[in-house]
Scaffold this motif. Structure first.
Motif, PDB file in Angstrom:
ATOM      1  N   HIS A  28     -22.734 -16.623  -2.359  1.00  0.00           N
ATOM      2  CA  HIS A  28     -21.588 -17.232  -3.024  1.00  0.00           C
ATOM      3  C   HIS A  28     -21.210 -16.516  -4.316  1.00  0.00           C
ATOM      4  O   HIS A  28     -20.262 -16.926  -4.995  1.00  0.00           O
ATOM      5  CB  HIS A  28     -21.866 -18.703  -3.302  1.00  0.00           C
ATOM      6  N   ALA A  32     -17.431 -15.552  -3.145  1.00  0.00           N
ATOM      7  CA  ALA A  32     -17.524 -15.443  -1.681  1.00  0.00           C
ATOM      8  C   ALA A  32     -18.027 -16.763  -1.108  1.00  0.00           C
ATOM      9  O   ALA A  32     -18.426 -17.659  -1.837  1.00  0.00           O
ATOM     10  CB  ALA A  32     -18.436 -14.290  -1.294  1.00  0.00           C
ATOM     11  N   ARG A  33     -18.032 -16.862   0.205  1.00  0.00           N
ATOM     12  CA  ARG A  33     -18.478 -18.080   0.873  1.00  0.00           C
ATOM     13  C   ARG A  33     -19.321 -17.744   2.094  1.00  0.00           C
ATOM     14  O   ARG A  33     -19.068 -16.760   2.781  1.00  0.00           O
ATOM     15  CB  ARG A  33     -17.275 -18.935   1.317  1.00  0.00           C
ATOM     16  N   PHE A  34     -20.320 -18.594   2.352  1.00  0.00           N
ATOM     17  CA  PHE A  34     -21.088 -18.486   3.588  1.00  0.00           C
ATOM     18  C   PHE A  34     -20.214 -18.961   4.749  1.00  0.00           C
ATOM     19  O   PHE A  34     -19.520 -19.972   4.636  1.00  0.00           O
ATOM     20  CB  PHE A  34     -22.324 -19.395   3.507  1.00  0.00           C
ATOM     21  N   THR A  35     -20.265 -18.259   5.854  1.00  0.00           N
ATOM     22  CA  THR A  35     -19.531 -18.686   7.040  1.00  0.00           C
ATOM     23  C   THR A  35     -20.393 -18.496   8.280  1.00  0.00           C
ATOM     24  O   THR A  35     -21.147 -17.525   8.369  1.00  0.00           O
ATOM     25  CB  THR A  35     -18.238 -17.874   7.231  1.00  0.00           C
ATOM     26  N   GLY A  36     -20.284 -19.421   9.218  1.00  0.00           N
ATOM     27  CA  GLY A  36     -20.898 -19.289  10.533  1.00  0.00           C
ATOM     28  C   GLY A  36     -22.344 -18.861  10.523  1.00  0.00           C
ATOM     29  O   GLY A  36     -23.229 -19.523   9.965  1.00  0.00           O
ATOM     30  N   ARG A  37     -22.580 -17.719  11.103  1.00  0.00           N
ATOM     31  CA  ARG A  37     -23.955 -17.255  11.323  1.00  0.00           C
ATOM     32  C   ARG A  37     -24.692 -16.912  10.034  1.00  0.00           C
ATOM     33  O   ARG A  37     -25.922 -16.787  10.038  1.00  0.00           O
ATOM     34  CB  ARG A  37     -23.935 -16.029  12.234  1.00  0.00           C
ATOM     35  N   GLN A  38     -23.978 -16.772   8.913  1.00  0.00           N
ATOM     36  CA  GLN A  38     -24.653 -16.484   7.654  1.00  0.00           C
ATOM     37  C   GLN A  38     -25.642 -17.581   7.262  1.00  0.00           C
ATOM     38  O   GLN A  38     -26.559 -17.334   6.487  1.00  0.00           O
ATOM     39  CB  GLN A  38     -23.622 -16.296   6.537  1.00  0.00           C
ATOM     40  N   TRP A  39     -25.450 -18.786   7.800  1.00  0.00           N
ATOM     41  CA  TRP A  39     -26.367 -19.876   7.486  1.00  0.00           C
ATOM     42  C   TRP A  39     -27.748 -19.663   8.095  1.00  0.00           C
ATOM     43  O   TRP A  39     -28.679 -20.429   7.824  1.00  0.00           O
ATOM     44  CB  TRP A  39     -25.769 -21.206   7.938  1.00  0.00           C
ATOM     45  N   ALA A 272     -18.980 -23.638  -5.404  1.00  0.00           N
ATOM     46  CA  ALA A 272     -19.398 -24.017  -4.050  1.00  0.00           C
ATOM     47  C   ALA A 272     -20.065 -25.397  -4.101  1.00  0.00           C
ATOM     48  O   ALA A 272     -21.252 -25.512  -4.398  1.00  0.00           O
ATOM     49  CB  ALA A 272     -20.352 -22.971  -3.484  1.00  0.00           C
TER      50      ALA A 272
END
Length: 299
Positions: A28, A32-39, A272
């Motif tokens: 973050h 920026a932001r976490f999306t989808g598979r980044q988790w 965030a």
């Protein structure tokens, strides 16, 4: 026969909660932001951390037989061969999750991170470079979550500085520390706090939205930073006054746990909300687990 409880103790499972926020803080950074598979990246961190903890006990098994015979390997509850398999399995899973969550870039950071973990546990730990080596591990873990290394420079440095201070403090857990080590840990906390609070990385859209978001981010950041200081300062000040082994252990445990509010501080700076709230929940879970187990060691 090795039980699940023995493995949980070997890999310091509760302490693995303290790495979940590394990639969140890095991911973050810069708005920026976490999306989808980044988790998947926080899970990669947990696997790599767990492998490092098992490797720590594997490398220290002869010393632990004298100083900490109750640990899983010297007590005979976990055989060295089993510990090696656990290390390999954790590292393999961590690398796979890093590749799945971060693609080529995530895998490209995870590989040197594993190398740094191995270097610390097998070579650097007992040398003057030990705290620097451990700090590098934590910094790389933060970078693993970032879209680019440059964006994660601030959070990676902040987490590395805090880790350096905790590692210096941890060297007094068995035989006692020193005022110099306690002062170093306090200085690291001050630097980490200043770095975490410096500026704001929340992106702007409309003026009304950016103003409201900036206020919310500032409040969340200040709250998380207060939690970080509340977690670290009391035990550090006691150790500065009396650097006994018991106080050094308490300060080290507190410093490890304080990584979560520090990660939350860094994440909140970006505005965030959900990840920051998630880390607040992780901190509550860690405190609940700590309340159930006051003794022992997690470092």
């Amino acid at each position: 026969m090795t039980t699940v409880a023995d493995v949980v103790e070997l890999v310091r499972a509760p302490a693995a909660l303290t790495v979940l926020g590394d990639t969140l803080a890095g991911g973050h950074a810069g708005g920026a932001r976490f999306t989808g598979r980044q988790w998947l990246l926080p899970l990669a961190s947990v696997c790599l951390y767990s492998g490092g903890m098992a490797l720590n006990d594997l490398a220290d098994r002869e010393l632990d037989a004298v100083e900490r015979p109750e640990r899983p390997i010297p007590s005979g509850r976990v055989a060295p061969r089993t510990a090696r398999a656990i290390v390999g399995g954790c590292f393999g899973a961590g690398l796979a999750l890093a590749a799945a969550g971060g693609g080529r870039r995530g895998f490209g950071v995870a590989v040197p991170l594993v190398a740094a973990i191995v270097l610390y546990n097998t070579v650097a730990k007992s040398t003057p470079l030990g705290p620097v080596s451990m700090a590098a591990c934590r910094g790389l873990d933060v970078v693993m979550g970032a879209a680019s290394p440059g964006r994660a420079l601030v959070p990676a440095t902040v987490m590395a500085v805090h880790t350096f201070g905790v590692t210096v403090q941890s060297r007094g857990e068995v035989h006692g520390g020193s005022p110099a080590a306690a002062a170093t840990s306090l200085a690291a906390t001050a630097v980490a706090t200043a770095g975490a609070l410096a500026g704001s990385s929340a992106p702007s859209s409309s003026r009304a939205q950016s103003t409201g978001r900036a206020i919310g981010a500032a409040l969340a950041t200040a709250t998380a930073a207060a939690g970080y200081l509340a977690s670290t300062l009391p035990t550090q000040l006691r150790t500065l006054d009396e650097p006994s082994a018991a106080n050094a252990r308490a300060a080290t445990r507190a410093g490890i746990g304080a990584m979560i509010p520090l990660q939350a501080t860094l994440t909140a700076r970006s505005g965030a909300v959900l990840p920051t709230a998630l880390l607040a929940g992780v901190e509550l879970a860690r405190r609940a687990l700590a309340a159930r187990k006051r003794g022992g060691d997690v470092t």
